[in-house]
Design an enzyme around this catalytic site. Structure first.
Site, PDB file in Angstrom:
ATOM      1  N   GLN A  96       8.619   7.331  -8.632  1.00  0.00           N
ATOM      2  CA  GLN A  96       7.891   7.977  -9.736  1.00  0.00           C
ATOM      3  C   GLN A  96       6.419   7.557  -9.750  1.00  0.00           C
ATOM      4  O   GLN A  96       5.552   8.345 -10.119  1.00  0.00           O
ATOM      5  CB  GLN A  96       8.543   7.644 -11.087  1.00  0.00           C
ATOM      6  N   GLU A  97       6.157   6.309  -9.357  1.00  0.00           N
ATOM      7  CA  GLU A  97       4.759   5.852  -9.278  1.00  0.00           C
ATOM      8  C   GLU A  97       3.962   6.779  -8.362  1.00  0.00           C
ATOM      9  O   GLU A  97       2.869   7.234  -8.697  1.00  0.00           O
ATOM     10  CB  GLU A  97       4.684   4.428  -8.712  1.00  0.00           C
ATOM     11  N   GLY A 140       0.764  -1.248   0.000  1.00  0.00           N
ATOM     12  CA  GLY A 140       0.000   0.000   0.000  1.00  0.00           C
ATOM     13  C   GLY A 140       0.793   1.295   0.000  1.00  0.00           C
ATOM     14  O   GLY A 140       0.307   2.312   0.510  1.00  0.00           O
ATOM     15  N   ASN A 176       1.451   3.090  -2.660  1.00  0.00           N
ATOM     16  CA  ASN A 176       0.731   4.022  -3.541  1.00  0.00           C
ATOM     17  C   ASN A 176      -0.502   4.576  -2.835  1.00  0.00           C
ATOM     18  O   ASN A 176      -0.798   5.765  -2.938  1.00  0.00           O
ATOM     19  CB  ASN A 176       0.353   3.346  -4.868  1.00  0.00           C
ATOM     20  N   ILE A 198      -7.441  -9.532 -11.910  1.00  0.00           N
ATOM     21  CA  ILE A 198      -7.987  -9.006 -13.162  1.00  0.00           C
ATOM     22  C   ILE A 198      -9.467  -8.741 -12.938  1.00  0.00           C
ATOM     23  O   ILE A 198     -10.172  -9.557 -12.339  1.00  0.00           O
ATOM     24  CB  ILE A 198      -7.758 -10.034 -14.291  1.00  0.00           C
ATOM     25  N   LEU A 199      -9.933  -7.585 -13.384  1.00  0.00           N
ATOM     26  CA  LEU A 199     -11.334  -7.229 -13.144  1.00  0.00           C
ATOM     27  C   LEU A 199     -12.268  -7.950 -14.122  1.00  0.00           C
ATOM     28  O   LEU A 199     -11.900  -8.221 -15.263  1.00  0.00           O
ATOM     29  CB  LEU A 199     -11.524  -5.720 -13.297  1.00  0.00           C
ATOM     30  N   HIS A 250       1.036   0.844 -13.172  1.00  0.00           N
ATOM     31  CA  HIS A 250       1.812  -0.354 -13.531  1.00  0.00           C
ATOM     32  C   HIS A 250       3.294   0.023 -13.596  1.00  0.00           C
ATOM     33  O   HIS A 250       3.643   1.049 -14.188  1.00  0.00           O
ATOM     34  CB  HIS A 250       1.337  -0.907 -14.880  1.00  0.00           C
ATOM     35  N   MET A 288      -4.132  -7.164  -7.110  1.00  0.00           N
ATOM     36  CA  MET A 288      -3.527  -8.246  -7.896  1.00  0.00           C
ATOM     37  C   MET A 288      -4.525  -9.110  -8.669  1.00  0.00           C
ATOM     38  O   MET A 288      -4.198 -10.236  -9.030  1.00  0.00           O
ATOM     39  CB  MET A 288      -2.667  -9.130  -6.977  1.00  0.00           C
TER      40      MET A 288
END
Ligand code: GRF
Length: 204
Positions: A175-176, A14, A16, A94-95, A111, A92
């Protein structure tokens, strides 16, 4: 202008999420994290939310008959908290169509590669092993295909001669945190316009 209500989905540590919380708290973005949803019981993101006084939920895929039902569960939490933009932050999974259709063009992801290079898992390792001279990260809208929606922002970092996966990942992560927050601010200000694959950033 009203503050944009964010729902953050996370599976892990977490950082981000933390960057978004910090930016919202300090007023750098006109947004607030309304709710955090984690799909892993031990996700550190949950602790970060609690510490910030943000409602957080653990939603257990195993408790639902299908992945679609699980996502209906998530959507109802997000709706209850008035979420306008969904931010995937180290989520983690896929929707399915359930989330994608409910929040069409209102889901963004970060990403750790310069997409379309190195989608999927272990993007930093993939970049290092491929031998690229520059790596980076991408914030993009989420669509059916994994790591493939229209790109909002990217940031580039050099790959250094003696880089390890850890060192490169740390350089990218910095950078994210910067571009994720910036992308949210652009969205909040209504400055992002999707035109096919391209995202136009309207001037202020
Ligand atoms: C980040 O590298 C992000 O780009 C990827 O998953 C990682 C999540 O890290 N999608 P954190 O949980 O935000 O610290």
């Amino acid at each position: 202008m009203e503050k944009l209500r964010l729902g953050v989905l996370a599976s892990g540590r977490g950082t981000n999420l933390q960057a978004i919380i910090d930016a919202a708290r300090s007023g750098r973005i006109r947004a607030e994290v309304a709710v955090v949803v984690a799909d892993r019981i031990g996700a550190r993101a949950r602790e970060r939310a609690r510490r910030a006084g943000i409602p957080e939920y653990f939603v257990d895929l195993a408790a639902y008959p299908t992945k679609e039902a699980f996502e209906h569960g998530i959507v109802s939490i997000l709706e209850r908290h008035g979420v306008e933009l969904v931010c995937l932050a180290g989520y983690m999974r896929i929707l399915t169509r359930v989330m994608l259709e409910h929040y069409r063009n209102r889901i963004i992801n970060i990403h750790p590669s310069l997409l379309p290079a190195f989608p999927g898992l272990h993007a930093q390792r993939q970049a290092l092993e491929y031998g690229v001279r520059f790596a980076g990260c991408t914030v993009h809208f989420v669509e059916e295909e994994v790591d493939a929606g229209p790109i909002i922002l990217q940031a580039v970092v050099p790959v250094l001669p003696d880089d390890t996966v850890e060192a490169l990942s740390a350089r990218i992560l910095e950078q994210e945190h910067r571009i994720y927050v910036e992308a949210i601010q652009l969205y909040q200000a209504g400055r992002l316009k999707i035109e096919g694959r391209r995202v136009r950033i309207r001037p202020e």
